[in-house]
Design a protein around this motif. Sequence first.
Motif, mmCIF file in Angstrom:
data_model
loop_
_atom_site.group_PDB
_atom_site.id
_atom_site.type_symbol
_atom_site.label_atom_id
_atom_site.label_comp_id
_atom_site.label_asym_id
_atom_site.label_seq_id
_atom_site.Cartn_x
_atom_site.Cartn_y
_atom_site.Cartn_z
ATOM 1 N N PRO A 1 0.813 -1.168 0.140
ATOM 2 C CA PRO A 1 0.033 0.039 -0.038
ATOM 3 C C PRO A 1 0.889 1.332 0.142
ATOM 4 N N LEU A 2 1.808 1.152 -1.008
ATOM 5 C CA LEU A 2 2.960 2.440 -0.999
ATOM 6 C C LEU A 2 3.590 2.638 0.103
ATOM 7 N N ALA A 3 3.266 2.671 1.363
ATOM 8 C CA ALA A 3 4.216 2.869 2.515
ATOM 9 C C ALA A 3 3.390 2.207 3.703
ATOM 10 N N HIS A 4 4.074 2.341 5.069
ATOM 11 C CA HIS A 4 3.457 1.504 6.087
ATOM 12 C C HIS A 4 2.603 2.682 7.061
ATOM 13 N N ASN A 5 2.836 3.948 6.880
ATOM 14 C CA ASN A 5 2.049 4.782 7.502
ATOM 15 C C ASN A 5 1.703 6.056 6.771
ATOM 16 N N TRP B 1 2.268 9.366 7.061
ATOM 17 C CA TRP B 1 3.266 10.336 6.726
ATOM 18 C C TRP B 1 4.351 10.008 5.660
ATOM 19 N N GLU B 2 4.677 8.674 5.478
ATOM 20 C CA GLU B 2 5.534 8.019 4.672
ATOM 21 C C GLU B 2 5.022 8.314 3.270
ATOM 22 N N THR B 3 3.613 7.920 3.206
ATOM 23 C CA THR B 3 2.937 7.990 2.069
ATOM 24 C C THR B 3 2.901 9.233 1.306
ATOM 25 N N ARG B 4 2.502 10.182 2.164
ATOM 26 C CA ARG B 4 2.393 11.841 1.716
ATOM 27 C C ARG B 4 3.559 12.281 1.267
ATOM 28 N N THR B 5 4.882 11.772 2.179
ATOM 29 C CA THR B 5 6.108 12.311 1.694
ATOM 30 C C THR B 5 6.585 11.989 0.445
ATOM 31 N N LEU B 6 6.594 10.472 0.071
ATOM 32 C CA LEU B 6 6.886 10.054 -1.105
ATOM 33 C C LEU B 6 6.027 10.533 -2.181
ATOM 34 N N THR B 7 4.644 10.834 -1.994
ATOM 35 C CA THR B 7 3.775 11.374 -3.108
ATOM 36 C C THR B 7 4.279 12.977 -3.419
ATOM 37 N N THR C 1 -6.542 -5.156 4.997
ATOM 38 C CA THR C 1 -6.910 -3.796 4.634
ATOM 39 C C THR C 1 -6.092 -3.223 3.877
ATOM 40 N N GLY C 2 -4.760 -3.348 4.164
ATOM 41 C CA GLY C 2 -3.467 -2.924 3.367
ATOM 42 C C GLY C 2 -3.207 -3.661 2.246
ATOM 43 N N ASN C 3 -3.504 -5.088 2.433
ATOM 44 C CA ASN C 3 -3.333 -6.006 1.388
ATOM 45 C C ASN C 3 -4.369 -5.957 0.144
ATOM 46 N N TRP C 4 -5.328 -5.850 0.344
ATOM 47 C CA TRP C 4 -6.760 -5.789 -0.724
ATOM 48 C C TRP C 4 -6.952 -4.374 -0.983
ATOM 49 N N GLY C 5 -6.904 -3.355 0.447
ATOM 50 C CA GLY C 5 -7.673 -2.143 0.010
ATOM 51 C C GLY C 5 -7.423 -1.439 -1.057
ATOM 52 N N CYS C 6 -5.853 -1.428 -1.378
ATOM 53 C CA CYS C 6 -5.575 -0.525 -2.509
ATOM 54 C C CYS C 6 -6.201 -1.277 -3.930
ATOM 55 N N HIS C 7 -6.421 -2.331 -3.945
ATOM 56 C CA HIS C 7 -6.956 -2.996 -5.097
ATOM 57 C C HIS C 7 -8.440 -2.780 -5.383
ATOM 58 N N ILE C 8 -9.040 -2.947 -4.250
ATOM 59 C CA ILE C 8 -10.589 -2.876 -4.395
ATOM 60 C C ILE C 8 -11.071 -1.434 -4.198
ATOM 61 N N ALA D 1 -3.718 5.161 -1.127
ATOM 62 C CA ALA D 1 -3.154 4.352 0.030
ATOM 63 C C ALA D 1 -3.463 5.054 1.232
ATOM 64 N N GLU D 2 -3.466 6.258 1.348
ATOM 65 C CA GLU D 2 -3.788 6.870 2.567
ATOM 66 C C GLU D 2 -4.902 6.638 3.107
ATOM 67 N N THR D 3 -5.956 6.632 2.366
ATOM 68 C CA THR D 3 -7.476 6.089 2.907
ATOM 69 C C THR D 3 -7.223 4.541 3.431
ATOM 70 N N VAL D 4 -6.473 3.644 2.875
ATOM 71 C CA VAL D 4 -6.523 2.450 3.272
ATOM 72 C C VAL D 4 -5.878 2.360 4.827
#
Length: 441
Positions: free
Chosen positions: A144-148, A150-156, A254-261, A397-400
Amino acid sequence: MLRSILLTNDQYMSTQINRRRAIQGLAAGSVAFYHGTSSRRVSAAESPNEKLNIACIGVGGRGSANVNGVSSQNLVAFADVDEKRAGGMFSKYSKTRRYTDYRKLLDELGQDLDAIVISTPDHTHFHPAYAAMQLGLHVYLEKPLAHNVWETRTLTEYARKHNLATQLGAQRHAMSNMHRVVELVQSGAIGKVSEVHCWVGGSRGMPSIPNDTPPVPATLDYDLWLGPAQPRPYHPSFCPYGWRFWWDFGTGETGNWGCHILDIPFWALGLKYPTRVKASGPEVDEERTPKAMHCEFQYPAVESRGPVKLHWYHGTPPILKEKGLSSKGNNTLFLGEDGMLLCGFDRLQLLPEEKFADYQRPQKFIPDSPGFHKEWIAACKGAEAATCNFDYSGPLAETVLLGNVAYRAGGFHWDAATLKTGDNAAAQALIKESYRPGWEI
């Protein structure tokens, strides 16, 4: 020891440290972060016919599929902490340079690369991705892009600021049935949509807590596998795969499938950041992810649609029984003012059936994907952005991840601009986690 090169924005602009100088100042040991302008020439961007120089981090398991997905390019190097799990790819691509430590790979080969593919466990997504981006490398990164958050937003934000080509590994986005679902919703087949229910079945989670401490396999660099996570004894129940169901390493189903669904309603409805998040489920375990969960996200109205309530279930949604619908082969139910749309990755059904018996579907307006990995390769060479670039997939990813936060710490109002959880301090503590010494940002 690899020493962190951490500069303020003013220092970054004034020093103009080129990538070669940054790399030469590093030696193997800790986590590396590079700041400065890059002297690398991305030759493939000058000619779409040239091949990219790509390195792959994590080449066993899911990583093997990603390696094969980019095999049309120059596979310069592989890095994997598990020699046994990576053995198949090491043998298949025997001429590709091998590393255990991705930091050494970047140290030695960074300036010769164009792009990187990362397929490691969730807790080790951010560090290699951020280091690679700071070297000016384009990035393909597993969900899901990152583990939390903040990490996700930083990479984005970093990818956007530096015009890097990115792609999140939500490969089902390229399926033609997904395109048809989006076309139906956006064409108004079921009218205005105010609510969506999404789910994944099964009850994976809450693995048994180990009561033994077997030796670390000789083929595994376990300390490097742990990366930024807090130390704990090795056990095969979470390494190499069961990590997904431990909060320190994974993000559960949720992280495993959330970004797909959740990709389906995100795309169809143009969703971005929720303003309210809440969740429920079994009693929270501090270490392990649950066997079931229900999350609810509220999205504000925008110019193209009204407000939307999005439900995510690890388990079967009660609304299916209420409406006499089957979950088999399906994972999403759109509720519109003029009907419903029940769908999965490769099927769809407009309901009630009698109402839509003579319905003429809209002309196709979403073009076929040339291939999910091919989208990203083309983007690296200067073509249009890949369909799951981080500007699109980052908020998804942030939503998940926010759903997991709400389950673990209770509901909250979400201020996406400031990454604040209102007055829920427990939730705020999960937005950005701490790293063990030597891996600090």
